[in-house]
Design an enzyme around this catalytic site. Structure first.
Site, PDB file in Angstrom:
ATOM      1  N   LEU A 108      43.911  45.263  38.446  1.00 46.09           N
ATOM      2  CA  LEU A 108      45.346  44.978  38.400  1.00 46.09           C
ATOM      3  C   LEU A 108      45.692  43.945  39.468  1.00 46.09           C
ATOM      4  CD1 LEU A 108      46.960  48.474  37.762  1.00 46.09           C
ATOM      5  CD2 LEU A 108      45.845  46.887  36.186  1.00 46.09           C
ATOM      6  N   GLY A 153      41.295  48.375  37.622  1.00 44.99           N
ATOM      7  CA  GLY A 153      41.931  48.190  36.312  1.00 44.99           C
ATOM      8  C   GLY A 153      41.049  47.445  35.331  1.00 44.99           C
ATOM      9  N   ASN A 177      37.767  51.739  42.187  1.00 47.05           N
ATOM     10  CA  ASN A 177      37.695  51.749  43.657  1.00 47.05           C
ATOM     11  C   ASN A 177      39.058  51.920  44.313  1.00 47.05           C
ATOM     12  OD1 ASN A 177      38.467  49.201  42.668  1.00 47.05           O
ATOM     13  ND2 ASN A 177      37.919  48.217  44.595  1.00 47.05           N
ATOM     14  N   GLU A 178      40.023  52.467  43.589  1.00 46.27           N
ATOM     15  CA  GLU A 178      41.399  52.544  44.086  1.00 46.27           C
ATOM     16  C   GLU A 178      41.516  53.129  45.496  1.00 46.27           C
ATOM     17  OE1 GLU A 178      40.561  52.951  41.003  1.00 46.27           O
ATOM     18  OE2 GLU A 178      42.066  52.037  39.707  1.00 46.27           O
TER      19      GLU A 178
HETATM   20  C1  LIG Z   1      50.815  61.691  44.410  1.00 47.14           C
HETATM   21  C2  LIG Z   1      51.486  60.823  43.387  1.00 47.14           C
HETATM   22  C3  LIG Z   1      50.498  59.974  42.697  1.00 47.14           C
HETATM   23  C4  LIG Z   1      51.165  59.058  41.744  1.00 47.14           C
HETATM   24  C5  LIG Z   1      50.180  58.069  41.258  1.00 47.14           C
HETATM   25  C6  LIG Z   1      50.795  57.150  40.329  1.00 47.14           C
HETATM   26  C7  LIG Z   1      50.276  56.003  40.107  1.00 47.14           C
HETATM   27  C8  LIG Z   1      49.069  55.474  40.822  1.00 47.14           C
HETATM   28  C9  LIG Z   1      49.407  54.429  41.807  1.00 47.14           C
HETATM   29  C10 LIG Z   1      48.782  53.286  41.892  1.00 47.14           C
HETATM   30  C11 LIG Z   1      47.655  52.924  41.026  1.00 47.14           C
HETATM   31  C12 LIG Z   1      47.496  51.463  40.978  1.00 47.14           C
HETATM   32  C13 LIG Z   1      46.190  51.120  40.347  1.00 47.14           C
HETATM   33  C14 LIG Z   1      45.572  50.002  40.640  1.00 47.14           C
HETATM   34  C15 LIG Z   1      44.275  49.648  40.038  1.00 47.14           C
HETATM   35  C16 LIG Z   1      43.774  48.292  40.452  1.00 47.14           C
HETATM   36  O1  LIG Z   1      43.215  47.625  39.637  1.00 47.14           O
HETATM   37  S1  LIG Z   1      44.025  47.768  42.052  1.00 47.14           S
HETATM   38  C17 LIG Z   1      43.039  46.300  42.213  1.00 47.14           C
HETATM   39  C18 LIG Z   1      41.667  46.645  42.721  1.00 47.14           C
HETATM   40  N1  LIG Z   1      40.855  45.462  42.797  1.00 47.14           N
HETATM   41  C19 LIG Z   1      40.011  45.203  43.785  1.00 47.14           C
HETATM   42  O2  LIG Z   1      39.862  45.962  44.712  1.00 47.14           O
HETATM   43  C20 LIG Z   1      39.271  43.902  43.714  1.00 47.14           C
HETATM   44  C21 LIG Z   1      39.747  42.981  44.791  1.00 47.14           C
HETATM   45  N2  LIG Z   1      39.066  41.686  44.750  1.00 47.14           N
HETATM   46  C22 LIG Z   1      37.811  41.513  45.201  1.00 47.14           C
HETATM   47  O3  LIG Z   1      37.134  42.412  45.664  1.00 47.14           O
HETATM   48  C23 LIG Z   1      37.278  40.124  45.111  1.00 47.14           C
HETATM   49  O4  LIG Z   1      38.336  39.232  44.909  1.00 47.14           O
HETATM   50  C24 LIG Z   1      36.260  39.922  43.963  1.00 47.14           C
HETATM   51  C25 LIG Z   1      36.804  40.410  42.641  1.00 47.14           C
HETATM   52  C26 LIG Z   1      34.957  40.666  44.316  1.00 47.14           C
HETATM   53  C27 LIG Z   1      35.947  38.416  43.820  1.00 47.14           C
HETATM   54  O5  LIG Z   1      35.504  37.918  45.079  1.00 47.14           O
HETATM   55  P1  LIG Z   1      35.501  36.338  45.315  1.00 47.14           P
HETATM   56  O6  LIG Z   1      34.898  36.140  46.673  1.00 47.14           O
HETATM   57  O7  LIG Z   1      34.872  35.654  44.171  1.00 47.14           O
HETATM   58  O8  LIG Z   1      37.027  35.906  45.282  1.00 47.14           O
HETATM   59  P2  LIG Z   1      38.128  36.149  46.398  1.00 47.14           P
HETATM   60  O9  LIG Z   1      38.014  37.513  46.978  1.00 47.14           O
HETATM   61  O10 LIG Z   1      38.108  35.015  47.360  1.00 47.14           O
HETATM   62  O11 LIG Z   1      39.455  36.115  45.543  1.00 47.14           O
HETATM   63  C28 LIG Z   1      39.988  34.886  45.043  1.00 47.14           C
HETATM   64  C29 LIG Z   1      41.489  34.980  45.128  1.00 47.14           C
HETATM   65  O12 LIG Z   1      41.927  36.034  44.261  1.00 47.14           O
HETATM   66  C30 LIG Z   1      42.713  36.962  44.999  1.00 47.14           C
HETATM   67  N3  LIG Z   1      42.504  38.290  44.431  1.00 47.14           N
HETATM   68  C31 LIG Z   1      41.381  38.979  44.344  1.00 47.14           C
HETATM   69  N4  LIG Z   1      41.571  40.136  43.728  1.00 47.14           N
HETATM   70  C32 LIG Z   1      42.866  40.208  43.403  1.00 47.14           C
HETATM   71  C33 LIG Z   1      43.684  41.166  42.734  1.00 47.14           C
HETATM   72  N5  LIG Z   1      43.190  42.318  42.265  1.00 47.14           N
HETATM   73  N6  LIG Z   1      44.983  40.899  42.606  1.00 47.14           N
HETATM   74  C34 LIG Z   1      45.508  39.747  43.062  1.00 47.14           C
HETATM   75  N7  LIG Z   1      44.778  38.785  43.695  1.00 47.14           N
HETATM   76  C35 LIG Z   1      43.479  39.021  43.858  1.00 47.14           C
HETATM   77  C36 LIG Z   1      42.197  36.836  46.410  1.00 47.14           C
HETATM   78  O13 LIG Z   1      43.140  37.314  47.326  1.00 47.14           O
HETATM   79  C37 LIG Z   1      41.978  35.357  46.506  1.00 47.14           C
HETATM   80  O14 LIG Z   1      43.253  34.756  46.699  1.00 47.14           O
HETATM   81  P3  LIG Z   1      43.403  33.407  47.570  1.00 47.14           P
HETATM   82  O15 LIG Z   1      42.880  33.722  48.948  1.00 47.14           O
HETATM   83  O16 LIG Z   1      44.864  33.118  47.554  1.00 47.14           O
HETATM   84  O17 LIG Z   1      42.564  32.383  46.868  1.00 47.14           O
END
Ligand SMILES: CCCCC/C=C\C/C=C\CC/C=C/CC(=O)SCCNC(=O)CCNC(=O)[C@H](O)C(C)(C)COP(=O)(O)OP(=O)(O)OC[C@H]1O[C@@H](n2cnc3c(N)ncnc32)[C@H](O)[C@@H]1OP(=O)(O)O
Length: 302
Positions: A108, A153, A177-178
């Site tokens: 996400l 996500g 990995n949330e």
């Molecule tokens: C008790 C009550 C409970 C109630 C519960 C109710 C609901 C639950 C609540 C919340 C749930 C929400 C669920 C969320 C699920 C998700 O999906 S959260 C997202 C998790 N994702 C990650 O952890 C991955 C993060 N990214 C990375 O690890 C790396 O980017 C990568 C994928 C391994 C790639 O690495 P790489 O080196 O190639 O690239 P960069 O890290 O340099 O990234 C480039 C650029 O992209 C930006 N970016 C990376 N990931 C995201 C992202 N997920 N969203 C937005 N932007 C992202 C990164 O910051 C870089 O940006 P730049 O520096 O501006 O270029």
């Protein structure tokens, strides 16, 4: 709070779907995914669809660089692509893959969940729910050809498919990995994982926020096959043949039988789930945790 956000209305206002794709595919006839019979690729800015109607399937390529993070617009375009293929009787299957080298999806889009207002969070979460429900319950066979790292996500999207092929590259870890971000995988993420790998493995994976490299992902059953990187698509195509050989109505009803109880849990409390998400994500502590995580991602580069 406006919970009744219409994804269809949103799609109409945001997009002009099925424009001829910009970039490399524009204006030329791409070989179709399987047959090369001159069928044109189509899609939207972030989703490239390579149809092979003669073979009954299409390859759907995610291309929201740099990391295929699931922004509201991207979710919307994925939904439109799915709907389009589902409503065309020529298609019985989809192969979902990525057009971003080394990345299937970063999950996400954190920018959609950070520093926005409750109405936006509600709209975003409704779109996330919709994407999961539509992929999870699709009558089409959906196979993911996972050709890159695949977090949270993005992993959920792959887990919603009927079969998963993962490229054998130790960098291509996948998982929910949330908890590493200080957030929680909601119950329907959890249920989808439990249905795939079983309760004990899911519990450990969710609490520890584990991202499994290919050999481990295969061992726990998170993916069905690991193949050399250059064979991910061809392996997905080969697998498809087995699924398409089954009488469609029997396979679809069986899929529904297996998946409906899980989907119904969310369908019965969709609005409550949105409210929970909005309350949770709006907390100061959660917003701070997301900002810190985003900052860490950026610092990694320096
Ligand atoms: C008790 C009550 C409970 C109630 C519960 C109710 C609901 C639950 C609540 C919340 C749930 C929400 C669920 C969320 C699920 C998700 O999906 S959260 C997202 C998790 N994702 C990650 O952890 C991955 C993060 N990214 C990375 O690890 C790396 O980017 C990568 C994928 C391994 C790639 O690495 P790489 O080196 O190639 O690239 P960069 O890290 O340099 O990234 C480039 C650029 O992209 C930006 N970016 C990376 N990931 C995201 C992202 N997920 N969203 C937005 N932007 C992202 C990164 O910051 C870089 O940006 P730049 O520096 O501006 O270029």
């Amino acid at each position: 709070m406006a919970l009744a956000v219409g994804i269809r209305g949103l799609t109409r206002s945001l997009l002009r779907p099925w424009v001829r794709v910009p970039g490399p595919a524009r204006g030329r006839t791409e070989p179709a995914a399987g047959g090369g019979d001159g069928v044109r690729c189509f899609g939207s800015p972030r989703v490239l669809v390579e149809p092979d109607p003669a073979a009954g399937f299409a390859v759907m390529k995610m291309r929201n660089p740099p990391v295929n993070s699931l922004s509201l617009e991207f979710l919307t375009e994925l939904l439109i692509s799915l709907e389009k293929l589902e409503s065309d009787k020529a298609f019985h299957a989809i192969i979902l893959t990525s057009d971003c080298p080394g990345i299937f999806s970063a999950g996400l889009d954190l920018m959609e969940m950070c520093g926005r207002d409750p109405t936006h969070y509600a709209e975003y979460w409704k779109a996330v729910q919709e994407l999961w429900l539509r992929f999870y319950l699709s009558h089409l066979v959906v196979i993911s050809a996972i050709n890159g790292v695949n977090a949270a996500g993005g992993c959920l999207l792959a887990l919603s498919c009927d079969y998963r092929v993962l490229a054998d590259n130790p960098k291509y870890a996948m998982g929910l990995n949330e908890t590493l971000l200080g957030i929680i995988a909601p119950f329907w993420f959890k249920d989808t994982l439990v249905n795939t790998v079983g309760h004990r493995t899911a519990e450990r994976a969710l609490q520890l926020g584990l991202l499994f490299p290919p050999a481990e992902a295969l061992q726990v059953g998170m993916v069905d096959k690991v193949v050399p990187e250059d064979q991910v698509l061809s392996a997905a195509r080969s697998e498809l043949a087995q699924w398409l050989a089954i009488p469609g109505h029997a396979r679809q009803l069986t899929k529904s039988l297996m998946r409906k109880p899980t989907a119904d849990r969310l369908l019965k409390e969709r609005d409550a789930d949105i409210q929970n998400f909005v309350r949770f994500i709006s907390r100061d502590a959660i917003q701070k945790a997301l900002r810190v995580y985003l900052e860490k991602l950026k610092q990694k580069k320096t």
